[in-house]
Design a protein around this motif. Structure first.
Motif, PDB file in Angstrom:
ATOM      1  N   SER A  80      23.924 -20.154  13.123  1.00 52.74           N
ATOM      2  CA  SER A  80      25.273 -19.606  13.319  1.00 52.74           C
ATOM      3  C   SER A  80      25.269 -18.275  14.049  1.00 52.74           C
ATOM      4  CB  SER A  80      25.968 -19.419  11.963  1.00 52.74           C
ATOM      5  OG  SER A  80      25.413 -18.327  11.238  1.00 52.74           O
ATOM      6  N   TRP A  81      24.121 -17.635  14.186  1.00 54.41           N
ATOM      7  CA  TRP A  81      24.087 -16.272  14.745  1.00 54.41           C
ATOM      8  C   TRP A  81      24.652 -16.180  16.157  1.00 54.41           C
ATOM      9  CZ3 TRP A  81      18.404 -14.902  12.902  1.00 54.41           C
ATOM     10  CH2 TRP A  81      18.416 -14.800  11.513  1.00 54.41           C
ATOM     11  N   PRO A  82      24.344 -17.128  17.065  1.00 55.44           N
ATOM     12  CA  PRO A  82      24.965 -17.029  18.400  1.00 55.44           C
ATOM     13  C   PRO A  82      26.484 -17.132  18.357  1.00 55.44           C
ATOM     14  CG  PRO A  82      23.062 -18.507  18.445  1.00 55.44           C
ATOM     15  CD  PRO A  82      23.360 -18.236  17.003  1.00 55.44           C
ATOM     16  N   MET A  83      27.038 -17.831  17.386  1.00 60.81           N
ATOM     17  CA  MET A  83      28.488 -17.934  17.255  1.00 60.81           C
ATOM     18  C   MET A  83      29.060 -16.613  16.754  1.00 60.81           C
ATOM     19  SD  MET A  83      28.362 -21.742  15.576  1.00 60.81           S
ATOM     20  CE  MET A  83      30.127 -22.046  15.442  1.00 60.81           C
ATOM     21  N   LEU A  84      28.385 -15.998  15.785  1.00 57.18           N
ATOM     22  CA  LEU A  84      28.853 -14.729  15.234  1.00 57.18           C
ATOM     23  C   LEU A  84      28.917 -13.640  16.302  1.00 57.18           C
ATOM     24  CD1 LEU A  84      26.773 -14.636  11.931  1.00 57.18           C
ATOM     25  CD2 LEU A  84      29.203 -15.173  12.146  1.00 57.18           C
ATOM     26  N   GLN A  85      27.998 -13.694  17.265  1.00 61.13           N
ATOM     27  CA  GLN A  85      27.946 -12.656  18.294  1.00 61.13           C
ATOM     28  C   GLN A  85      28.212 -13.214  19.687  1.00 61.13           C
ATOM     29  OE1 GLN A  85      24.035 -10.820  18.434  1.00 61.13           O
ATOM     30  NE2 GLN A  85      23.014 -12.704  17.819  1.00 61.13           N
ATOM     31  N   HIS A  86      29.033 -14.253  19.756  1.00 58.91           N
ATOM     32  CA  HIS A  86      29.394 -14.795  21.069  1.00 58.91           C
ATOM     33  C   HIS A  86      30.102 -13.697  21.866  1.00 58.91           C
ATOM     34  CE1 HIS A  86      31.213 -17.184  24.214  1.00 58.91           C
ATOM     35  NE2 HIS A  86      30.439 -18.194  23.856  1.00 58.91           N
ATOM     36  N   PRO A  87      29.693 -13.453  23.100  1.00 57.57           N
ATOM     37  CA  PRO A  87      30.249 -12.321  23.847  1.00 57.57           C
ATOM     38  C   PRO A  87      31.758 -12.381  24.057  1.00 57.57           C
ATOM     39  CG  PRO A  87      28.847 -13.710  25.242  1.00 57.57           C
ATOM     40  CD  PRO A  87      28.603 -14.129  23.844  1.00 57.57           C
ATOM     41  N   THR A  88      32.309 -13.565  24.236  1.00 58.54           N
ATOM     42  CA  THR A  88      33.769 -13.662  24.381  1.00 58.54           C
ATOM     43  C   THR A  88      34.463 -13.228  23.099  1.00 58.54           C
ATOM     44  OG1 THR A  88      33.561 -15.472  25.975  1.00 58.54           O
ATOM     45  CG2 THR A  88      35.695 -15.208  24.879  1.00 58.54           C
ATOM     46  N   ILE A  89      33.965 -13.698  21.970  1.00 56.14           N
ATOM     47  CA  ILE A  89      34.572 -13.372  20.682  1.00 56.14           C
ATOM     48  C   ILE A  89      34.418 -11.888  20.379  1.00 56.14           C
ATOM     49  CG2 ILE A  89      34.480 -13.807  18.214  1.00 56.14           C
ATOM     50  CD1 ILE A  89      35.609 -16.120  20.021  1.00 56.14           C
ATOM     51  N   LEU A  90      33.243 -11.334  20.614  1.00 51.86           N
ATOM     52  CA  LEU A  90      33.037  -9.907  20.343  1.00 51.86           C
ATOM     53  C   LEU A  90      33.897  -9.046  21.265  1.00 51.86           C
ATOM     54  CD1 LEU A  90      29.203  -9.571  19.659  1.00 51.86           C
ATOM     55  CD2 LEU A  90      31.078  -9.898  18.031  1.00 51.86           C
ATOM     56  N   GLY A  91      34.097  -9.500  22.491  1.00 46.66           N
ATOM     57  CA  GLY A  91      34.955  -8.755  23.408  1.00 46.66           C
ATOM     58  C   GLY A  91      36.392  -8.715  22.934  1.00 46.66           C
ATOM     59  N   VAL A  92      36.871  -9.834  22.409  1.00 44.89           N
ATOM     60  CA  VAL A  92      38.230  -9.889  21.870  1.00 44.89           C
ATOM     61  C   VAL A  92      38.347  -8.998  20.634  1.00 44.89           C
ATOM     62  CG1 VAL A  92      39.902 -11.394  20.731  1.00 44.89           C
ATOM     63  CG2 VAL A  92      38.749 -12.166  22.810  1.00 44.89           C
ATOM     64  N   ALA A  93      37.374  -9.107  19.730  1.00 43.82           N
ATOM     65  CA  ALA A  93      37.402  -8.289  18.516  1.00 43.82           C
ATOM     66  C   ALA A  93      37.361  -6.800  18.846  1.00 43.82           C
ATOM     67  CB  ALA A  93      36.230  -8.670  17.610  1.00 43.82           C
ATOM     68  N   ASP A  94      36.546  -6.436  19.804  1.00 41.38           N
ATOM     69  CA  ASP A  94      36.452  -5.030  20.190  1.00 41.38           C
ATOM     70  C   ASP A  94      37.794  -4.523  20.723  1.00 41.38           C
ATOM     71  OD1 ASP A  94      34.525  -2.676  20.811  1.00 41.38           O
ATOM     72  OD2 ASP A  94      35.581  -2.999  22.705  1.00 41.38           O
ATOM     73  N   HIS A  95      38.478  -5.361  21.500  1.00 42.64           N
ATOM     74  CA  HIS A  95      39.766  -4.960  22.081  1.00 42.64           C
ATOM     75  C   HIS A  95      40.794  -4.666  21.001  1.00 42.64           C
ATOM     76  CE1 HIS A  95      43.263  -4.946  24.761  1.00 42.64           C
ATOM     77  NE2 HIS A  95      43.847  -5.769  23.896  1.00 42.64           N
ATOM     78  N   TYR A  96      40.877  -5.526  19.989  1.00 43.31           N
ATOM     79  CA  TYR A  96      41.935  -5.385  18.993  1.00 43.31           C
ATOM     80  C   TYR A  96      41.550  -4.500  17.809  1.00 43.31           C
ATOM     81  CZ  TYR A  96      44.628  -9.045  21.303  1.00 43.31           C
ATOM     82  OH  TYR A  96      45.358  -9.775  22.230  1.00 43.31           O
TER      83      TYR A  96
END
Length: 257
Positions: A80-96
């Motif tokens: 699951s680790w690549p899903m937890l740190q998927h760059p698209t997802i982390l980019g969205v989380a960082d924005h909000y």
């Protein structure tokens, strides 16, 4: 109150972080189809199946009397680790969720296994995790990712969202009639702002439906799972730094933690 003109955005794996943010700003939710491979989600399911089989079903409407919710996924499933740190997802989380000298971390990382016969979940906002605090409209405290480990269909209980509801008043009592189904193939990510009204659909099929739900939150909020019990220091030392930082082994703000 209900704006039928707001559709559920659908994107694909080539979509940029900017594309996803635009969709979320408009609708509060979005489906990114096939963001990771089927092989990856099958590997996650294989690692977690023994724990899911040992998990009791829920005791209330939100947790689901025919739903098994299995936690501590990051320590139990390296796949699951690549899903937890998927760059698209982390980019969205960082924005909000991040700001100057502020960080975000994982609130919860759990599977939700809807068994046949599970009724529809009450429509809710994920930000209600934090009680009745009146968060300002437009200020997000959580971004939740529902990874489709198996196909999400209208029949098996695909998550149902209310596009555009992130701009609505808080603590509304809504029913499933105002929702649309976030159907998606395996490996898709259903992205939901904490202010967006949604709820799991009813599983009217004869098979279960598994999702991997990862909530990212502002790092000055208490986590939904106690990640330091899920992943104590002796275990954290064996895991990649990027993962344990996401679990909370880092400062939340300039001098917090």
């Amino acid at each position: 109150m209900i704006d039928a003109a707001v559709a559920l955005p659908r994107l694909d794996a080539s979509s940029s972080v900017v594309d996803v943010i635009k969709a979320l700003d408009q609708a509060g939710c979005a489906v990114i189809e096939s963001l990771v491979s089927v092989e990856m989600v099958e590997a996650v399911l294989a690692e977690l199946s023994p724990y899911m089989e040992a998990t009791a079903t829920g005791q209330d409407e939100i947790s689901g009397s025919l739903t098994r919710r299995t936690g501590s996924v990051p320590t139990r499933s390296p796949a699951s680790w690549p899903m937890l740190q998927h760059p698209t997802i982390l980019g969205v989380a960082d924005h909000y969720l991040a700001g100057p000298d502020e960080r975000f971390h994982i609130c919860t990382a759990v599977t939700s296994d809807l068994l046949p016969g599970q009724a529809a979940q009450p429509v809710h906002r994920d930000q209600w995790t934090y009680g009745t605090y009146p968060w300002p409209t437009g200020f997000e405290v959580e971004v939740n990712i529902l990874w489709a480990i198996q196909e999400f269909t209208e029949l098996n209980g695909a998550t149902r969202a209310v596009p555009g509801s992130h701009r609505w008043d808080d603590f509304l009592e809504l029913d499933q009639s105002v929702t649309v189904g976030a159907t998606a193939p395996p490996g898709s990510a259903i992205v939901m702002l904490g202010s967006c009204y949604h709820g799991a659909g009813a599983n009217q099929s004869d098979t279960n439906r598994v999702a991997f739900s990862v909530g990212y939150q502002r790092a000055w909020l208490r986590q939904g799972e106690n990640q330091y019990l899920n992943c104590p220091p002796e275990v954290a030392r064996t895991m990649p730094d990027e993962i344990v930082r996401l679990l909370g082994y880092q400062r939340g703000c300039l001098a917090l933690g």
